[in-house]
Design a protein around this motif. Structure first.
Motif, PDB file in Angstrom:
ATOM      1  N   ALA A   8       0.823  -1.206   0.000  1.00 34.20           N
ATOM      2  CA  ALA A   8       0.000   0.000   0.000  1.00 34.20           C
ATOM      3  C   ALA A   8       0.858   1.257   0.000  1.00 34.20           C
ATOM      4  N   ALA A   9       2.022   1.214   0.618  1.00 31.94           N
ATOM      5  CA  ALA A   9       2.901   2.382   0.664  1.00 31.94           C
ATOM      6  C   ALA A   9       3.567   2.647  -0.685  1.00 31.94           C
ATOM      7  N   ASP A  10       3.663   1.630  -1.546  1.00 38.46           N
ATOM      8  CA  ASP A  10       4.307   1.783  -2.850  1.00 38.46           C
ATOM      9  C   ASP A  10       3.403   2.469  -3.873  1.00 38.46           C
ATOM     10  N   LEU A  11       2.102   2.472  -3.644  1.00 35.83           N
ATOM     11  CA  LEU A  11       1.153   2.966  -4.627  1.00 35.83           C
ATOM     12  C   LEU A  11       1.067   4.485  -4.584  1.00 35.83           C
ATOM     13  N   THR A  30     -16.769   1.523 -18.831  1.00 37.67           N
ATOM     14  CA  THR A  30     -15.761   0.475 -18.749  1.00 37.67           C
ATOM     15  C   THR A  30     -14.363   1.071 -18.620  1.00 37.67           C
ATOM     16  N   GLN A  31     -14.091   2.158 -19.336  1.00 39.11           N
ATOM     17  CA  GLN A  31     -12.793   2.829 -19.213  1.00 39.11           C
ATOM     18  C   GLN A  31     -12.585   3.351 -17.799  1.00 39.11           C
ATOM     19  N   ILE A  32     -13.624   3.973 -17.235  1.00 39.29           N
ATOM     20  CA  ILE A  32     -13.528   4.536 -15.885  1.00 39.29           C
ATOM     21  C   ILE A  32     -13.308   3.423 -14.862  1.00 39.29           C
ATOM     22  N   ALA A  33     -14.049   2.318 -14.985  1.00 39.24           N
ATOM     23  CA  ALA A  33     -13.894   1.205 -14.046  1.00 39.24           C
ATOM     24  C   ALA A  33     -12.494   0.619 -14.130  1.00 39.24           C
ATOM     25  N   HIS A  34     -11.946   0.582 -15.323  1.00 42.92           N
ATOM     26  CA  HIS A  34     -10.594   0.064 -15.546  1.00 42.92           C
ATOM     27  C   HIS A  34      -9.557   0.934 -14.820  1.00 42.92           C
ATOM     28  N   ILE A  35      -9.703   2.246 -14.931  1.00 42.51           N
ATOM     29  CA  ILE A  35      -8.770   3.181 -14.276  1.00 42.51           C
ATOM     30  C   ILE A  35      -8.930   3.122 -12.762  1.00 42.51           C
ATOM     31  N   LEU A  36     -10.174   3.114 -12.280  1.00 41.64           N
ATOM     32  CA  LEU A  36     -10.429   3.089 -10.843  1.00 41.64           C
ATOM     33  C   LEU A  36      -9.858   1.842 -10.194  1.00 41.64           C
ATOM     34  N   ARG A  37      -9.928   0.731 -10.894  1.00 39.03           N
ATOM     35  CA  ARG A  37      -9.437  -0.542 -10.365  1.00 39.03           C
ATOM     36  C   ARG A  37      -7.919  -0.619 -10.412  1.00 39.03           C
ATOM     37  N   GLY A  38      -7.296   0.107 -11.354  1.00 36.39           N
ATOM     38  CA  GLY A  38      -5.844   0.126 -11.462  1.00 36.39           C
ATOM     39  C   GLY A  38      -5.295  -0.906 -12.421  1.00 36.39           C
ATOM     40  N   LYS A  39      -6.137  -1.445 -13.280  1.00 38.44           N
ATOM     41  CA  LYS A  39      -5.692  -2.511 -14.181  1.00 38.44           C
ATOM     42  C   LYS A  39      -4.813  -2.001 -15.314  1.00 38.44           C
ATOM     43  N   HIS A  40      -4.719  -0.703 -15.491  1.00 37.62           N
ATOM     44  CA  HIS A  40      -3.856  -0.136 -16.527  1.00 37.62           C
ATOM     45  C   HIS A  40      -2.411   0.009 -16.054  1.00 37.62           C
ATOM     46  N   LYS A  41      -2.141  -0.309 -14.798  1.00 38.43           N
ATOM     47  CA  LYS A  41      -0.807  -0.151 -14.219  1.00 38.43           C
ATOM     48  C   LYS A  41      -0.086  -1.500 -14.138  1.00 38.43           C
ATOM     49  N   PRO A  42       1.226  -1.484 -14.269  1.00 37.19           N
ATOM     50  CA  PRO A  42       1.965  -2.736 -14.084  1.00 37.19           C
ATOM     51  C   PRO A  42       2.019  -3.184 -12.627  1.00 37.19           C
ATOM     52  N   THR A  43       1.683  -2.283 -11.693  1.00 38.03           N
ATOM     53  CA  THR A  43       1.711  -2.621 -10.266  1.00 38.03           C
ATOM     54  C   THR A  43       0.340  -3.056  -9.755  1.00 38.03           C
ATOM     55  N   SER A  50      -5.474  -0.103  -5.855  1.00 38.41           N
ATOM     56  CA  SER A  50      -4.295   0.367  -6.583  1.00 38.41           C
ATOM     57  C   SER A  50      -4.641   1.273  -7.748  1.00 38.41           C
ATOM     58  N   GLY A  51      -5.886   1.713  -7.850  1.00 40.56           N
ATOM     59  CA  GLY A  51      -6.307   2.542  -8.970  1.00 40.56           C
ATOM     60  C   GLY A  51      -6.026   4.013  -8.760  1.00 40.56           C
ATOM     61  N   ASP A  52      -6.480   4.806  -9.710  1.00 39.28           N
ATOM     62  CA  ASP A  52      -6.278   6.247  -9.693  1.00 39.28           C
ATOM     63  C   ASP A  52      -7.605   6.958  -9.471  1.00 39.28           C
ATOM     64  N   PHE A  53      -7.520   8.258  -9.217  1.00 40.12           N
ATOM     65  CA  PHE A  53      -8.702   9.096  -9.082  1.00 40.12           C
ATOM     66  C   PHE A  53      -9.173   9.499 -10.472  1.00 40.12           C
ATOM     67  N   VAL A  54     -10.483   9.552 -10.674  1.00 32.75           N
ATOM     68  CA  VAL A  54     -11.052   9.941 -11.960  1.00 32.75           C
ATOM     69  C   VAL A  54     -12.058  11.054 -11.733  1.00 32.75           C
TER      70      VAL A  54
END
Length: 155
Positions: A8-11, A30-43, A50-54
């Protein structure tokens, strides 16, 4: 070989802005859910947020295909006899809170547990073109391909 699991500290979550004007409801959700979940990141780590804010702007100007404005119906029930309420997508978009249509679509694509609730708290939807999150310096989301180009240019 061992599988990498992020802590959690690495994110480091980022902020993205998406303009919903003229975009199709389901495809945008679907794009928003993908970003929120963090599936676009290698981590990506399944058990962490592990997702981002949208930040979504112009949610009232979202597009749908076919006759969905009149045929898509949202149901809710008051738990009293005869308490079923129906609202069409057109009534939702023309009503007091047009951002709820997009929020409902994204909520259906995210997990239905405590982690899903925390993921949804990172979604900010606004009906108009302005938002109060300029201090976070959000980046305009153009898709995962553009994200890869930014990473290779930085090296």
């Amino acid at each position: 070989m061992k599988t990498y699991s992020a802590k959690a500290a690495d994110l480091q979550p980022k902020w993205y802005v998406i303009d919903a004007e003229g975009q199709v409801l389901g495809r945008l959700a679907t794009q928003i859910a993908h970003i929120l979940r963090g599936k676009h990141k290698p981590t990506f780590t399944p058990h962490l947020n592990s997702g981002d804010f949208v930040v979504v702007i112009n949610a009232e100007k979202i597009a749908v295909s076919g006759n969905r404005l009149d045929q898509k119906v949202y149901y809710r029930h008051s738990q009293y006899p005869g308490g079923l309420k129906k609202t069409t997508l057109r009534q939702t978009l023309e009503g007091k809170h047009p951002e709820r249509a997009l929020e409902h679509a994204v909520r259906g694509m995210v997990m239905h547990n405590r982690l899903g609730t925390r993921v949804m708290s990172r979604l900010k939807i606004y009906a108009g073109p302005t938002h109060p999150h300029e201090a976070q310096k959000p980046v305009i989301w153009t898709g995962p391909e553009a994200l890869l180009k930014q990473l290779t240019e930085a090296k």
